[in-house]
Motif scaffolding. Sequence first.
Motif, PDB file in Angstrom:
ATOM      1  N   SER A  85       0.812  -1.225   0.000  1.00 27.38           N
ATOM      2  CA  SER A  85       0.000   0.000   0.000  1.00 27.38           C
ATOM      3  C   SER A  85       0.843   1.272   0.000  1.00 27.38           C
ATOM      4  CB  SER A  85      -0.928   0.006   1.218  1.00 27.38           C
ATOM      5  OG  SER A  85      -0.177  -0.052   2.419  1.00 27.38           O
ATOM      6  N   LYS A  86       2.127   1.172   0.326  1.00 29.39           N
ATOM      7  CA  LYS A  86       2.986   2.353   0.393  1.00 29.39           C
ATOM      8  C   LYS A  86       3.564   2.755  -0.961  1.00 29.39           C
ATOM      9  CE  LYS A  86       4.597   1.033   5.029  1.00 29.39           C
ATOM     10  NZ  LYS A  86       5.800   0.715   5.835  1.00 29.39           N
ATOM     11  N   VAL A  87       3.463   1.846  -1.949  1.00 30.11           N
ATOM     12  CA  VAL A  87       4.123   2.075  -3.230  1.00 30.11           C
ATOM     13  C   VAL A  87       3.318   3.063  -4.072  1.00 30.11           C
ATOM     14  CG1 VAL A  87       4.982   0.964  -5.327  1.00 30.11           C
ATOM     15  CG2 VAL A  87       5.061  -0.254  -3.149  1.00 30.11           C
ATOM     16  N   PRO A  88       3.968   4.080  -4.677  1.00 27.95           N
ATOM     17  CA  PRO A  88       3.264   5.035  -5.545  1.00 27.95           C
ATOM     18  C   PRO A  88       2.645   4.356  -6.767  1.00 27.95           C
ATOM     19  CG  PRO A  88       5.452   5.827  -4.960  1.00 27.95           C
ATOM     20  CD  PRO A  88       5.383   4.410  -4.518  1.00 27.95           C
ATOM     21  N   ALA A  89       1.773   5.098  -7.460  1.00 29.05           N
ATOM     22  CA  ALA A  89       1.019   4.540  -8.587  1.00 29.05           C
ATOM     23  C   ALA A  89       1.925   4.096  -9.725  1.00 29.05           C
ATOM     24  CB  ALA A  89       0.010   5.575  -9.093  1.00 29.05           C
TER      25      ALA A  89
ATOM     26  N   ILE B 131      15.013  -4.573   6.675  1.00 24.54           N
ATOM     27  CA  ILE B 131      14.476  -4.759   5.326  1.00 24.54           C
ATOM     28  C   ILE B 131      13.383  -3.742   5.025  1.00 24.54           C
ATOM     29  CG2 ILE B 131      13.271  -6.365   3.790  1.00 24.54           C
ATOM     30  CD1 ILE B 131      14.657  -8.643   5.288  1.00 24.54           C
ATOM     31  N   THR B 132      12.523  -3.465   6.014  1.00 23.15           N
ATOM     32  CA  THR B 132      11.457  -2.482   5.827  1.00 23.15           C
ATOM     33  C   THR B 132      12.031  -1.095   5.585  1.00 23.15           C
ATOM     34  OG1 THR B 132       9.954  -3.765   7.231  1.00 23.15           O
ATOM     35  CG2 THR B 132       9.391  -1.459   6.854  1.00 23.15           C
ATOM     36  N   ASN B 133      13.086  -0.739   6.319  1.00 21.21           N
ATOM     37  CA  ASN B 133      13.743   0.562   6.115  1.00 21.21           C
ATOM     38  C   ASN B 133      14.313   0.674   4.706  1.00 21.21           C
ATOM     39  OD1 ASN B 133      13.181   1.543   8.647  1.00 21.21           O
ATOM     40  ND2 ASN B 133      15.131   0.941   9.532  1.00 21.21           N
ATOM     41  N   LEU B 134      14.927  -0.402   4.232  1.00 24.93           N
ATOM     42  CA  LEU B 134      15.481  -0.394   2.875  1.00 24.93           C
ATOM     43  C   LEU B 134      14.365  -0.209   1.841  1.00 24.93           C
ATOM     44  CD1 LEU B 134      18.094  -3.304   3.161  1.00 24.93           C
ATOM     45  CD2 LEU B 134      18.584  -0.869   2.947  1.00 24.93           C
ATOM     46  N   ILE B 135      13.241  -0.878   2.047  1.00 24.72           N
ATOM     47  CA  ILE B 135      12.114  -0.734   1.118  1.00 24.72           C
ATOM     48  C   ILE B 135      11.560   0.682   1.170  1.00 24.72           C
ATOM     49  CG2 ILE B 135       9.741  -1.487   0.634  1.00 24.72           C
ATOM     50  CD1 ILE B 135      10.558  -4.264   1.642  1.00 24.72           C
ATOM     51  N   ASN B 136      11.449   1.237   2.375  1.00 20.61           N
ATOM     52  CA  ASN B 136      10.926   2.608   2.506  1.00 20.61           C
ATOM     53  C   ASN B 136      11.827   3.622   1.807  1.00 20.61           C
ATOM     54  OD1 ASN B 136       8.655   1.878   3.981  1.00 20.61           O
ATOM     55  ND2 ASN B 136       9.696   2.062   5.954  1.00 20.61           N
TER      56      ASN B 136
ATOM     57  N   GLN C   2      10.828   6.000  -1.362  1.00 23.26           N
ATOM     58  CA  GLN C   2      10.995   7.460  -1.329  1.00 23.26           C
ATOM     59  C   GLN C   2      11.759   7.975  -2.547  1.00 23.26           C
ATOM     60  OE1 GLN C   2      12.678   8.901   2.366  1.00 23.26           O
ATOM     61  NE2 GLN C   2      11.412   7.525   3.571  1.00 23.26           N
ATOM     62  N   HIS C   3      12.690   7.180  -3.059  1.00 26.12           N
ATOM     63  CA  HIS C   3      13.563   7.658  -4.125  1.00 26.12           C
ATOM     64  C   HIS C   3      13.268   6.996  -5.480  1.00 26.12           C
ATOM     65  CE1 HIS C   3      15.807   8.526  -0.378  1.00 26.12           C
ATOM     66  NE2 HIS C   3      16.147   9.627  -1.026  1.00 26.12           N
ATOM     67  N   THR C   4      12.104   6.368  -5.621  1.00 28.64           N
ATOM     68  CA  THR C   4      11.718   5.743  -6.881  1.00 28.64           C
ATOM     69  C   THR C   4      10.422   6.377  -7.374  1.00 28.64           C
ATOM     70  OG1 THR C   4      12.712   3.649  -6.147  1.00 28.64           O
ATOM     71  CG2 THR C   4      11.263   3.563  -8.068  1.00 28.64           C
ATOM     72  N   ASN C   5      10.505   7.063  -8.495  1.00 31.18           N
ATOM     73  CA  ASN C   5       9.323   7.729  -9.053  1.00 31.18           C
ATOM     74  C   ASN C   5       8.568   6.848 -10.041  1.00 31.18           C
ATOM     75  OD1 ASN C   5       9.885  10.146  -7.634  1.00 31.18           O
ATOM     76  ND2 ASN C   5      11.387  10.733  -9.195  1.00 31.18           N
TER      77      ASN C   5
END
Length: 204
Positions: free
Chosen positions: A150-154, A179-184, A188-191
Amino acid sequence: LKNKQLKLTSSRYHYKMMIMKYDFSILAMICILMMIIIIYARRGFVESKKAQFKAEEADQIKSAFLANINHEIRTPLNAIVGFSQLIVDEKDSEARKQYSEIILSNNERLQQLIGDVLDLSKIESNSMKLNYNDINLLPFIEDIYYSNQSKVPANVVLQMQPCENFVIYSDHLRLSQIITNLINYAIQHTNEGYIRIGYQIKQK
């Protein structure tokens, strides 16, 4: 009489030679001792310099972390406060739902940041406790994968690489946090594009 004088002279010469040898031995021992002291002093100085450098480097990392975390905390906090004020006056149910999701997302982010600061304090005070247990890696990664969907942008897709189950011995909470921190950070840095999580088992 002359023989006695020669013997006496020889004895005196031999005695002086013994004293010189004794003095030379003492001098040699003193030199060796001084060299050992210098070597250990130099080694201690180098170790002290290394420790000082590591301490300064750790202090710089800590300062950078706290400066960054200060900014990171303000961002979700401002979003929570701002959208909380907007949701009170908003009449449209769809907009209210959207504001609620934004508040919930930033609330999770804020909790994570506060947890990171608390963990840093525990590490510095040497009070971080690790609880090791057997972890089935496949269901463990799957739980993290589904909880972060649910956190991933469209425009971004979170993918899970096909993996074979494997049991590891680790701290469940800390490993999940890493692992969660790495995903977050990746989110944040993937458009656009994809973020792939998974693991590979390699034989030594």
